[in-house]
Design a protein around this motif. Structure first.
Motif, mmCIF file in Angstrom:
data_model
loop_
_atom_site.group_PDB
_atom_site.id
_atom_site.type_symbol
_atom_site.label_atom_id
_atom_site.label_comp_id
_atom_site.label_asym_id
_atom_site.label_seq_id
_atom_site.Cartn_x
_atom_site.Cartn_y
_atom_site.Cartn_z
ATOM 1 N N LEU A 184 36.946 41.703 49.103
ATOM 2 C CA LEU A 184 37.622 40.004 48.717
ATOM 3 C C LEU A 184 38.846 40.184 48.816
ATOM 4 O O LEU A 184 39.477 40.906 48.185
ATOM 5 N N LEU A 185 39.448 39.155 49.697
ATOM 6 C CA LEU A 185 40.985 39.062 49.726
ATOM 7 C C LEU A 185 41.632 37.510 49.933
ATOM 8 O O LEU A 185 40.727 36.846 50.331
ATOM 9 N N GLU A 186 42.519 37.399 49.626
ATOM 10 C CA GLU A 186 43.175 36.182 49.523
ATOM 11 C C GLU A 186 44.552 36.136 50.858
ATOM 12 O O GLU A 186 45.181 37.281 50.675
ATOM 13 N N GLU A 187 44.460 35.283 51.543
ATOM 14 C CA GLU A 187 45.499 35.210 52.670
ATOM 15 C C GLU A 187 46.392 33.936 52.504
ATOM 16 O O GLU A 187 46.091 32.867 52.450
ATOM 17 N N ARG A 192 23.777 49.534 44.098
ATOM 18 C CA ARG A 192 23.654 50.702 43.221
ATOM 19 C C ARG A 192 24.691 51.735 42.954
ATOM 20 O O ARG A 192 24.539 52.914 43.204
ATOM 21 N N LEU A 193 25.638 51.232 42.064
ATOM 22 C CA LEU A 193 27.046 52.181 41.753
ATOM 23 C C LEU A 193 27.509 51.653 40.636
ATOM 24 O O LEU A 193 27.641 50.566 40.210
ATOM 25 N N PRO A 194 28.138 52.825 39.888
ATOM 26 C CA PRO A 194 29.274 52.198 39.156
ATOM 27 C C PRO A 194 30.331 51.359 39.540
ATOM 28 O O PRO A 194 31.131 51.877 40.740
ATOM 29 N N VAL A 195 30.799 50.259 39.246
ATOM 30 C CA VAL A 195 31.956 49.633 39.859
ATOM 31 C C VAL A 195 33.050 49.355 39.050
ATOM 32 O O VAL A 195 32.785 49.237 37.636
ATOM 33 N N PHE A 196 34.190 49.540 39.392
ATOM 34 C CA PHE A 196 35.365 49.350 38.659
ATOM 35 C C PHE A 196 36.235 48.288 38.531
ATOM 36 O O PHE A 196 36.156 47.439 39.545
ATOM 37 N N VAL A 197 36.546 47.687 37.291
ATOM 38 C CA VAL A 197 37.479 46.561 37.171
ATOM 39 C C VAL A 197 38.827 47.205 36.705
ATOM 40 O O VAL A 197 38.781 47.571 35.709
ATOM 41 N N VAL A 233 33.588 54.158 46.283
ATOM 42 C CA VAL A 233 33.615 53.504 45.296
ATOM 43 C C VAL A 233 33.874 51.989 45.574
ATOM 44 O O VAL A 233 34.335 51.615 46.651
ATOM 45 N N ILE A 234 33.666 50.972 44.290
ATOM 46 C CA ILE A 234 33.941 49.666 44.646
ATOM 47 C C ILE A 234 34.867 49.490 43.427
ATOM 48 O O ILE A 234 34.498 49.927 42.347
ATOM 49 N N ALA A 235 36.163 48.998 43.860
ATOM 50 C CA ALA A 235 37.003 48.612 42.480
ATOM 51 C C ALA A 235 37.826 47.281 42.783
ATOM 52 O O ALA A 235 38.325 46.875 43.863
ATOM 53 N N LEU A 236 37.719 46.505 41.647
ATOM 54 C CA LEU A 236 38.380 44.947 41.898
ATOM 55 C C LEU A 236 39.530 45.012 41.048
ATOM 56 O O LEU A 236 39.583 45.728 40.145
ATOM 57 N N ALA A 237 40.493 44.245 41.448
ATOM 58 C CA ALA A 237 41.461 43.988 40.531
ATOM 59 C C ALA A 237 41.909 42.579 40.298
ATOM 60 O O ALA A 237 42.764 41.851 41.220
ATOM 61 N N PRO A 238 41.824 42.113 39.024
ATOM 62 C CA PRO A 238 42.192 40.911 38.714
ATOM 63 C C PRO A 238 43.574 40.902 38.385
ATOM 64 O O PRO A 238 44.545 41.651 37.834
ATOM 65 N N GLN A 239 44.230 39.480 38.619
ATOM 66 C CA GLN A 239 45.657 39.151 38.219
ATOM 67 C C GLN A 239 46.013 38.401 36.994
ATOM 68 O O GLN A 239 46.953 37.920 36.708
ATOM 69 N N SER A 240 44.823 37.784 36.633
ATOM 70 C CA SER A 240 44.842 36.883 35.356
ATOM 71 C C SER A 240 43.666 36.822 34.552
ATOM 72 O O SER A 240 42.751 37.619 34.902
ATOM 73 N N PRO A 241 43.781 36.422 33.124
ATOM 74 C CA PRO A 241 42.672 36.362 32.520
ATOM 75 C C PRO A 241 41.353 35.570 33.058
ATOM 76 O O PRO A 241 40.242 36.249 32.981
ATOM 77 N N GLN A 242 41.525 34.728 33.904
ATOM 78 C CA GLN A 242 40.651 34.235 34.559
ATOM 79 C C GLN A 242 39.880 34.927 35.722
ATOM 80 O O GLN A 242 38.612 35.047 35.579
ATOM 81 N N GLU A 243 40.676 35.857 36.341
ATOM 82 C CA GLU A 243 39.827 36.591 37.357
ATOM 83 C C GLU A 243 39.443 37.938 36.579
ATOM 84 O O GLU A 243 38.543 38.614 37.155
ATOM 85 N N LEU A 282 41.602 41.525 46.313
ATOM 86 C CA LEU A 282 40.658 41.543 45.178
ATOM 87 C C LEU A 282 39.932 42.538 44.965
ATOM 88 O O LEU A 282 39.782 43.003 43.894
ATOM 89 N N THR A 283 39.576 43.292 46.243
ATOM 90 C CA THR A 283 38.788 44.383 46.386
ATOM 91 C C THR A 283 39.853 45.396 46.830
ATOM 92 O O THR A 283 40.135 45.192 48.073
ATOM 93 N N VAL A 284 40.007 46.378 46.273
ATOM 94 C CA VAL A 284 40.952 47.445 46.422
ATOM 95 C C VAL A 284 40.155 48.518 47.276
ATOM 96 O O VAL A 284 40.726 48.878 48.077
#
Lengths: 178, 297, 385
Positions: C273-276, C170-175, C144-154, C316-318
């Motif tokens: 997507l990640l931040e270092e 072409r798949l369901p993606v999780f927020v 799967v693809i799952a993304l994890a926001p840390q703020s309303p902006q994200e 950001l992508t878990v």
């Protein structure tokens, strides 16, 4: 600098709206950062109710209150629940008719305003919260008077805009008799 | 002529011209249904009705769940969706709302629609969602080998009711009526002419239409319940069913040894989900005009 | 900061994470929402019920989350960009049709505003304990693809991204939001609608007869069609071949399942997507995501002030998990510290990928509140020893 504000009272006083307007004033009209959170669920319907606002010129990493710099209480129950969390050196603002505080920390500053009575004079007791926002700006700063007024105007129904501005100004210009 | 030559000759012949050929995925045949099963006649009658309905092949979409009946989606040469057990109705709801000009219908069994999918059924009927639901009621879970279903009559023998079914079945037409369906009928696979007319009417009807088709399952229901051959049950359905279009919903219970009441029971008008959208959009536009794009944040 | 959404001509709003998520969906072209009320995701549905009809889309409240998930799949095959939003109990119910979405390669977005579980748990309080459910919640093997926001902006930005990924792969993606992020209100910059171009659906140009619904392109993703386009497409949850027809065999299963996982695994670098921060000379690296990554910021700064060499990686992508990336980091550092509001779900992933080359210290907490900065600092200190 990080400033923490807790606004408390009972359900129906417009406490949550106060938090929202304050945060909006800081972010949109003062171009700072703000994080606004509120209590949710059954505990938010009736009983003590609280809104939290953090305002900072920097990024806000920790989004919930650590120890509030400013505490507004608009009910005795809210005062009883939240006063102990107020920071040493912090500011307490309360409605002088609804709350009787027991002052026990001389480092803290206490300010009071009969917000409900003033709102009553304006014809709508429900806008006591807006009177209180005016007084918050006067005694604690936190946001600029213009920003707060703009945030109020953009958050209340257009038909009640004038009345709300009047309420805000009454709070902003209020001087405690003692 | 040798057998080899015969085959060659057959292959060079013109493609067969059965009137339903163009509606079938020929490369998926033969189908999985048993000999004597009622799904075959129900399926071919459905195709006849589709052809008469006035809709083109491209306008139809079939959505099904899981079970013998639901395999129909795999044989029809139209946009076809073979979904999860019981979930065909909400899936079809999404499809219909995204493609309101298509005729979206379901073809599924009694277990799929009324046990695992029962909640979806009553809510789609309540909303008068623009769907046609064709239910093959063969009184049993066929694909898993003959366990009792919400269509199994009281006392009937199944692989999980060896001493006789202790549960009363749902009366499907009565349920559909009470939940708000605008068209409700019940026929059997021994009444294909009446069934076809009823299906055409259901396809043409706006809103939630429901047709129950009583269908023999000799393999796992009939052989345990005195109808080991499909033809025996067909004959019985033909001889004992009573046509009564005016029957009340409460008179439509199915009981062993009693005639099954069939007919076109309900045909009424009620604003459908899609029809309500026009008035709804008007309210939205009025709101937008008054609030001037306020987004409520 | 990862530039997830290119922003120009922004309008600045003061908005909750739930509403920002809904706005992000609209910006990405979402025109169909099916949902069922549940705290703390209800505000996503509420905002959609107001905004979608006003933008020509459809909002429908279904009888439960099973139906909601089914409806967004059906709508997607009708050509809609569809979404649902829920929290733990509803997320559990969606797992059934999630599998159908995965196996039929149906683009859509599922938002999970996480609250404390198991069961009804803590409806109004935070957790991040659905992270593994997002990965493994439905039966069978899949990615799967799952993304994890840390703020309303994200919440805004990553919802836009989720739609993009759902169309691209072409798949369901999780927020994967959480109660704190969903309910908190902050400044959200929303770009003007014409500055974000919704990711187009990968419709085929092949005529009916030639088109195969599951024949992969070079990136292993097949092109799509929608109902009503004249393709007489067959979509089934059974194991199927490239034509979309059921094929019940080990061979067909291998072809299908292997490609479904490969299309994500072989594109990991494009998806992650990640931040270092401060990784150059780091001895300790804090790995976190969502709200826990945000609350770790302050203790990380304190630890650096105390002289510790602390790096920071925010996922950001878990899912898919950046396995190789963590493995490479593990080769040159002493320890990972993984704060998260669950009992160590992603910590175990870090441990798996570190292959024993660096120790992994979890900072775990079963939900109901955020991590205390002091606790995170203490763990960083003990990792340094």
């Amino acid at each position: 600098m990080r400033q923490e504000i807790r606004i408390s009272g009972f359900g129906g006083q417009g406490i949550i709206l106060m938090g929202y307007i304050t945060g909006k004033a800081a972010t949109i009209y003062d171009s700072k950062n703000a994080t606004f959170t509120q209590s949710y669920g059954p505990e938010a319907r009736g009983g003590s109710c609280s809104a939290q606002v953090i305002i900072s010129t920097e990024k806000i990493s920790y989004p919930v209150l650590i120890a509030p710099d400013v505490l507004i209480t608009m009910s005795q129950a809210a005062y009883n629940t939240f006063y102990s969390g107020l920071k040493p050196g912090g500011i307490l603002i309360y409605d002088s008719v609804l709350v009787k505080p027991a002052k026990n920390d001389s480092s803290q500053q206490f300010f009071s305003i009969p917000s409900k009575s003033i709102a009553g004079e304006l014809g709508k007791e429900i806008i006591a919260n807006i009177v209180m926002l005016g007084y918050l700006v006067k005694v604690a700063g936190v946001v600029s008077p213009n920003a707060m007024q703009e945030a109020i105007v953009s958050s209340v129904p257009a038909a009640l805009c004038e009345l709300n501005i009047e309420a805000f100004k009454r709070g902003l210009s209020y001087s405690s008799p003692n | 002529m040798s057998e080899e030559n015969m085959m060659t000759e057959n292959e060079t012949q013109e493609p067969s011209v059965h009137p339903m050929d163009s509606w079938l995925r020929q490369d998926r045949l033969p189908h999985i249904w048993c000999s004597g099963c009622g799904i075959g006649p129900a399926f071919s009658t459905t195709i006849s009705a589709m052809k008469e309905s006035g809709y083109t092949q491209e306008q139809f979409a079939i959505v099904s769940g899981i079970g013998c009946s639901s395999r129909a989606a795999g044989y029809l040469k139209i946009d076809s969706f073979h979904t999860t057990h019981g979930r065909a109705i909400p899936y079809a709801t999404g499809l219909k709302l995204a493609k309101p000009d298509m005729k979206v219908f379901l073809f599924a069994g009694d277990g799929d629609l009324f046990s695992i999918g029962g909640n979806h059924f009553i809510h789609a009927a309540r909303k008068n969602m623009d769907l046609t639901v064709i239910c093959i009621n063969n009184f049993i879970y066929g694909m898993t080998g003959g366990q009792f279903s919400p269509g199994t009559p009281l006392g009937a023998i199944s692989s999980t009711s060896p001493y006789g079914n202790e549960d009363s079945p749902f009366n499907f037409p009565h349920l559909a009526d009470a939940a708000g369906a605008v068209y409700v009928a019940r026929w059997t696979t021994a009444h294909v002419r009446q069934l076809k007319k009823s299906l055409v009417r259901a396809f043409q009807k706006k809103g939630f239409s429901f047709i129950e088709i009583i269908s023999p399952c000799p393999t796992v229901y009939g052989r345990r319940n005195k109808f080991p051959l499909g033809i025996q049950m067909m004959k019985n359905l033909h001889e004992t069913s009573i046509i009564n279009h005016n029957a009340k919903g409460s008179e439509l219970d199915i009981q062993i040894g009693k005639p099954i009441v069939i007919g076109n029971f309900i045909d009424r008008e009620r604003e459908t989900f899609l029809e309500r959208q026009a008035a709804f959009q008007e309210r939205v536009n009025k709101w937008l005009k008054e609030k001037k794009g306020e987004t409520g944040d | 900061m990862v530039d997830v959404v290119n922003k120009k001509d922004v309008s600045v709003r003061f908005m909750s994470g739930d509403k920002a998520c809904a706005e992000g969906a609209l910006m990405a072209g979402c025109n169909f929402f099916a949902g069922y009320p549940i705290t703390p995701a209800t505000e996503v549905a509420e905002h959609m019920s107001q905004r979608l009809p006003a933008t020509g889309g459809i909002y429908i409240q279904m009888e439960d989350e099973i139906a909601s998930m089914a409806a967004i799949l059906g709508a997607s095959w009708g050509g809609a960009k569809s979404m649902t939003a829920t929290s733990g109990p509803g997320f559990s119910l969606m797992m059934e049709n999630l599998g159908l979405g995965i196996v039929t390669e149906t683009p859509c977005v599922i938002v999970d505003v996480q609250r404390g579980g198991p069961s009804t748990g803590l409806p109004t309080l935070v957790s991040q304990s659905d992270m593994m459910q997002a990965k493994w919640g439905s039966h069978g093997d899949y990615e799967v693809i799952a993304l994890a926001p840390q703020s309303p902006q994200e919440c805004f930005d990553l919802t836009v991204k989720a739609f993009e990924y759902s169309e691209q792969y072409r798949l369901p993606v999780f927020v994967m939001m959480d109660e704190v992020v969903g309910h908190m209100t902050e400044k959200v910059e929303i770009p003007s609608p014409d500055s974000v171009k919704p990711y187009p659906r990968r419709y085929t140009k092949l005529p009916p007869g030639e088109y195969m619904p599951y024949r992969p392109q070079e990136d292993l993703v097949p092109e799509i069609v929608s109902a009503g386009q004249g393709y007489a497409v067959h979509v089934t949850g059974l194991t199927h071949n490239e034509k979309g027809y059921p094929e019940i065999s080990a061979k067909a299963q291998e072809n299908m399942v292997q490609r479904l996982t490969d299309k994500i695994k072989k594109n990991v670098k494009k998806i992650v997507l990640l931040e270092e921060e401060n990784l150059e000379d780091a001895e300790i690296v804090v790995v976190s995501y969502g709200i826990s990554a945000r609350t770790a910021q302050y203790p990380i700064e304190k630890a650096r002030e105390e002289g510790m060499k602390v790096g920071f990686v925010r996922l950001l992508t878990v899912w898919p998990f950046p396995e190789e990336y963590i493995d490479n980091l593990a080769k040159r550092i002493k320890a990972f510290v993984v704060p998260e509001i669950n009992l160590g779900q992603i910590g175990r992933e870090v441990e798996r990928c570190a292959h024993g080359q660096a120790k992994v210290l979890g900072i775990t907490h079963p939900g109901g509140g955020l991590h205390f900065p002091e606790k995170v600092l203490e763990t960083i200190r003990s990792a340094a020893q």
